[in-house]
Scaffold this motif. Structure first.
Motif, PDB file in Angstrom:
ATOM      1  N   LYS A 104       0.833  -1.201   0.000  1.00 51.46           N
ATOM      2  CA  LYS A 104       0.000   0.000   0.000  1.00 51.46           C
ATOM      3  C   LYS A 104       0.871   1.256   0.000  1.00 51.46           C
ATOM      4  N   SER A 105       1.916   1.270   0.800  1.00 54.04           N
ATOM      5  CA  SER A 105       2.800   2.440   0.872  1.00 54.04           C
ATOM      6  C   SER A 105       3.484   2.695  -0.460  1.00 54.04           C
ATOM      7  N   ILE A 106       3.944   1.621  -1.104  1.00 56.78           N
ATOM      8  CA  ILE A 106       4.607   1.759  -2.406  1.00 56.78           C
ATOM      9  C   ILE A 106       3.636   2.307  -3.442  1.00 56.78           C
ATOM     10  N   LEU A 107       2.431   1.722  -3.493  1.00 58.94           N
ATOM     11  CA  LEU A 107       1.441   2.153  -4.480  1.00 58.94           C
ATOM     12  C   LEU A 107       1.011   3.601  -4.242  1.00 58.94           C
ATOM     13  N   ALA A 108       0.767   3.959  -2.984  1.00 59.79           N
ATOM     14  CA  ALA A 108       0.350   5.326  -2.675  1.00 59.79           C
ATOM     15  C   ALA A 108       1.421   6.324  -3.117  1.00 59.79           C
ATOM     16  N   GLU A 109       2.671   5.984  -2.907  1.00 58.22           N
ATOM     17  CA  GLU A 109       3.763   6.866  -3.328  1.00 58.22           C
ATOM     18  C   GLU A 109       3.822   6.990  -4.842  1.00 58.22           C
ATOM     19  N   ARG A 110       3.709   5.863  -5.546  1.00 59.65           N
ATOM     20  CA  ARG A 110       3.768   5.888  -7.003  1.00 59.65           C
ATOM     21  C   ARG A 110       2.601   6.665  -7.597  1.00 59.65           C
ATOM     22  N   PHE A 111       1.403   6.465  -7.047  1.00 65.28           N
ATOM     23  CA  PHE A 111       0.243   7.191  -7.561  1.00 65.28           C
ATOM     24  C   PHE A 111       0.382   8.689  -7.323  1.00 65.28           C
ATOM     25  N   SER A 112       0.847   9.078  -6.147  1.00 65.65           N
ATOM     26  CA  SER A 112       0.982  10.508  -5.852  1.00 65.65           C
ATOM     27  C   SER A 112       2.003  11.158  -6.772  1.00 65.65           C
ATOM     28  N   GLU A 113       2.996  10.397  -7.218  1.00 64.14           N
ATOM     29  CA  GLU A 113       4.023  10.933  -8.109  1.00 64.14           C
ATOM     30  C   GLU A 113       3.567  10.965  -9.563  1.00 64.14           C
ATOM     31  N   GLU A 114       2.910   9.912 -10.008  1.00 65.88           N
ATOM     32  CA  GLU A 114       2.630   9.739 -11.434  1.00 65.88           C
ATOM     33  C   GLU A 114       1.180   9.987 -11.825  1.00 65.88           C
ATOM     34  N   PHE A 141      -5.606  10.574  -8.958  1.00 70.05           N
ATOM     35  CA  PHE A 141      -6.184   9.366  -8.370  1.00 70.05           C
ATOM     36  C   PHE A 141      -5.646   9.241  -6.944  1.00 70.05           C
ATOM     37  N   VAL A 142      -6.496   9.534  -5.977  1.00 70.15           N
ATOM     38  CA  VAL A 142      -6.065   9.546  -4.584  1.00 70.15           C
ATOM     39  C   VAL A 142      -6.441   8.230  -3.908  1.00 70.15           C
ATOM     40  N   PHE A 143      -5.670   7.871  -2.897  1.00 67.07           N
ATOM     41  CA  PHE A 143      -5.973   6.656  -2.143  1.00 67.07           C
ATOM     42  C   PHE A 143      -7.278   6.863  -1.393  1.00 67.07           C
ATOM     43  N   ALA A 144      -8.272   6.009  -1.659  1.00 68.04           N
ATOM     44  CA  ALA A 144      -9.615   6.185  -1.097  1.00 68.04           C
ATOM     45  C   ALA A 144      -9.913   5.212   0.028  1.00 68.04           C
ATOM     46  N   PHE A 146      -6.938  -2.429  -2.316  1.00 66.14           N
ATOM     47  CA  PHE A 146      -6.675  -0.995  -2.209  1.00 66.14           C
ATOM     48  C   PHE A 146      -7.469  -0.263  -3.289  1.00 66.14           C
ATOM     49  N   TYR A 147      -7.995   0.918  -2.934  1.00 62.58           N
ATOM     50  CA  TYR A 147      -8.844   1.683  -3.850  1.00 62.58           C
ATOM     51  C   TYR A 147      -8.238   3.067  -4.086  1.00 62.58           C
ATOM     52  N   PHE A 148      -8.043   3.395  -5.361  1.00 58.63           N
ATOM     53  CA  PHE A 148      -7.603   4.730  -5.761  1.00 58.63           C
ATOM     54  C   PHE A 148      -8.715   5.347  -6.605  1.00 58.63           C
ATOM     55  N   GLN A 149      -9.061   6.599  -6.313  1.00 63.09           N
ATOM     56  CA  GLN A 149     -10.285   7.171  -6.882  1.00 63.09           C
ATOM     57  C   GLN A 149     -10.071   8.573  -7.447  1.00 63.09           C
ATOM     58  N   ARG A 150     -10.764   8.814  -8.564  1.00 65.12           N
ATOM     59  CA  ARG A 150     -10.881  10.154  -9.141  1.00 65.12           C
ATOM     60  C   ARG A 150     -12.364  10.421  -9.358  1.00 65.12           C
ATOM     61  N   ILE A 151     -12.839  11.611  -8.995  1.00 69.59           N
ATOM     62  CA  ILE A 151     -14.251  11.940  -9.147  1.00 69.59           C
ATOM     63  C   ILE A 151     -14.416  13.001 -10.225  1.00 69.59           C
ATOM     64  N   LYS A 152     -15.303  12.724 -11.189  1.00 68.93           N
ATOM     65  CA  LYS A 152     -15.632  13.681 -12.241  1.00 68.93           C
ATOM     66  C   LYS A 152     -17.097  14.094 -12.105  1.00 68.93           C
ATOM     67  N   LYS A 153     -17.429  15.238 -12.660  1.00 65.68           N
ATOM     68  CA  LYS A 153     -18.810  15.708 -12.649  1.00 65.68           C
ATOM     69  C   LYS A 153     -19.403  15.584 -14.047  1.00 65.68           C
ATOM     70  N   TYR A 154     -20.642  15.067 -14.086  1.00 64.90           N
ATOM     71  CA  TYR A 154     -21.401  15.029 -15.331  1.00 64.90           C
ATOM     72  C   TYR A 154     -22.741  15.686 -15.034  1.00 64.90           C
ATOM     73  N   ARG A 211      -8.936  -0.572  -8.581  1.00 66.69           N
ATOM     74  CA  ARG A 211      -8.830  -1.518  -7.474  1.00 66.69           C
ATOM     75  C   ARG A 211      -7.606  -2.405  -7.666  1.00 66.69           C
ATOM     76  N   ILE A 212      -6.886  -2.616  -6.574  1.00 71.32           N
ATOM     77  CA  ILE A 212      -5.723  -3.502  -6.600  1.00 71.32           C
ATOM     78  C   ILE A 212      -5.898  -4.486  -5.452  1.00 71.32           C
ATOM     79  N   ALA A 213      -6.168  -5.741  -5.778  1.00 70.18           N
ATOM     80  CA  ALA A 213      -6.385  -6.776  -4.766  1.00 70.18           C
ATOM     81  C   ALA A 213      -5.131  -7.641  -4.667  1.00 70.18           C
ATOM     82  N   TYR A 214      -4.590  -7.744  -3.472  1.00 72.27           N
ATOM     83  CA  TYR A 214      -3.331  -8.474  -3.251  1.00 72.27           C
ATOM     84  C   TYR A 214      -3.597  -9.667  -2.349  1.00 72.27           C
ATOM     85  N   SER A 215      -3.174 -10.844  -2.796  1.00 71.92           N
ATOM     86  CA  SER A 215      -3.422 -12.070  -2.037  1.00 71.92           C
ATOM     87  C   SER A 215      -2.544 -12.184  -0.803  1.00 71.92           C
TER      88      SER A 215
END
Length: 244
Positions: free
Chosen positions: A21-31, A35-38, A45-53, A63-67
């Protein structure tokens, strides 16, 4: 975190959920900072972006599911949902309101993949954890985000879904009563949604079928879409009632 830090096995036990989770959160915040950790539910783990229509929110979720460190298997999926109650759902959906698809099938542009190809393996004979994380990030940045952007761009063209959104925007039913009635109707017809007799459902379904739009495979989904639109109305209205 450097590639060497990612690749170290932490006393030979592999990456645990907290470390991944820490690795993914860091990579998402950089790249992909939009998409923020939700949140995390068990091993997903859930990363989310909200748009308006218009007056609606669309929740775009990766979603990233890790066994876990023993199996080292990762499953990734992408969704774009109007209904807020679908944000943390794991069921795949091909419909236009709350589509949820496996990332690898999006990458490969196919609906079916072999079991061997269906997952990312965090560590095996051919790859290190950093290699797999790089691939997940690249697949989502390219195929996943392109899928979400294309889906969002097509919504305005879809006359059926927009007619459904217009219908529920003007609806003034009690959300608790309507949802209870819909669920009772669905159970009564053994969950075969096209046989529901609720007047609101029949009215909306007929209105959507009357619209001259879409291919046969799109129009086949209209009965389920009508139900999902009414569910969305109920969930959204209840959210507004309990919003701070």
């Amino acid at each position: 975190m450097s590639r060497d830090q990612v690749n170290q096995t932490y006393d030979g036990k592999g990456l645990n959920h907290s470390q991944l989770k820490s690795i993914l959160a860091e990579r998402f915040s950089e790249e992909m900072p939009d998409f923020v950790f939700a949140g995390q539910i068990e091993g997903t783990f859930y990363f989310q972006r909200i748009k308006k229509y218009g007056c609606h929110s669309i929740y775009e979720v990766f979603r990233i599911a890790y066994s876990g460190p023993k199996e080292k298997i990762v499953s990734c999926s992408v969704s774009s949902c109007f209904d807020p109650l679908c944000v943390y759902g794991n069921a795949y959906n091909i419909g236009p309101l709350n589509p949820h698809k496996d990332l690898i099938t999006i990458v490969k542009s196919t609906g079916v993949v072999s079991v061997e190809e269906a997952y990312y393996y965090l560590e095996n004979m051919r790859s290190t954890p950093s290699d797999t994380i790089d691939r997940i990030i690249l697949d989502f940045k390219t195929a996943g985000i392109r899928y979400l952007d294309n889906r969002f761009g097509r919504i305005a063209e879809n006359r059926i879904i927009n007619a459904g959104l217009d219908y529920i925007t003007q609806l003034r039913s009690n959300p608790d009563e309507l949802l209870e009635e819909l669920e009772a109707n669905l159970k009564a017809v053994k969950y075969q949604v096209r046989f529901i007799k609720h007047p609101r459902y029949i009215e909306l379904k007929e209105r959507l079928f009357a619209i001259k739009y879409g291919e046969k495979d799109e129009r086949i989904y209209i009965p389920k879409l009508a139900y999902e639109l009414l569910e969305y109305y109920c969930h959204e209205q209840k959210n507004r009632l309990f919003a701070p």
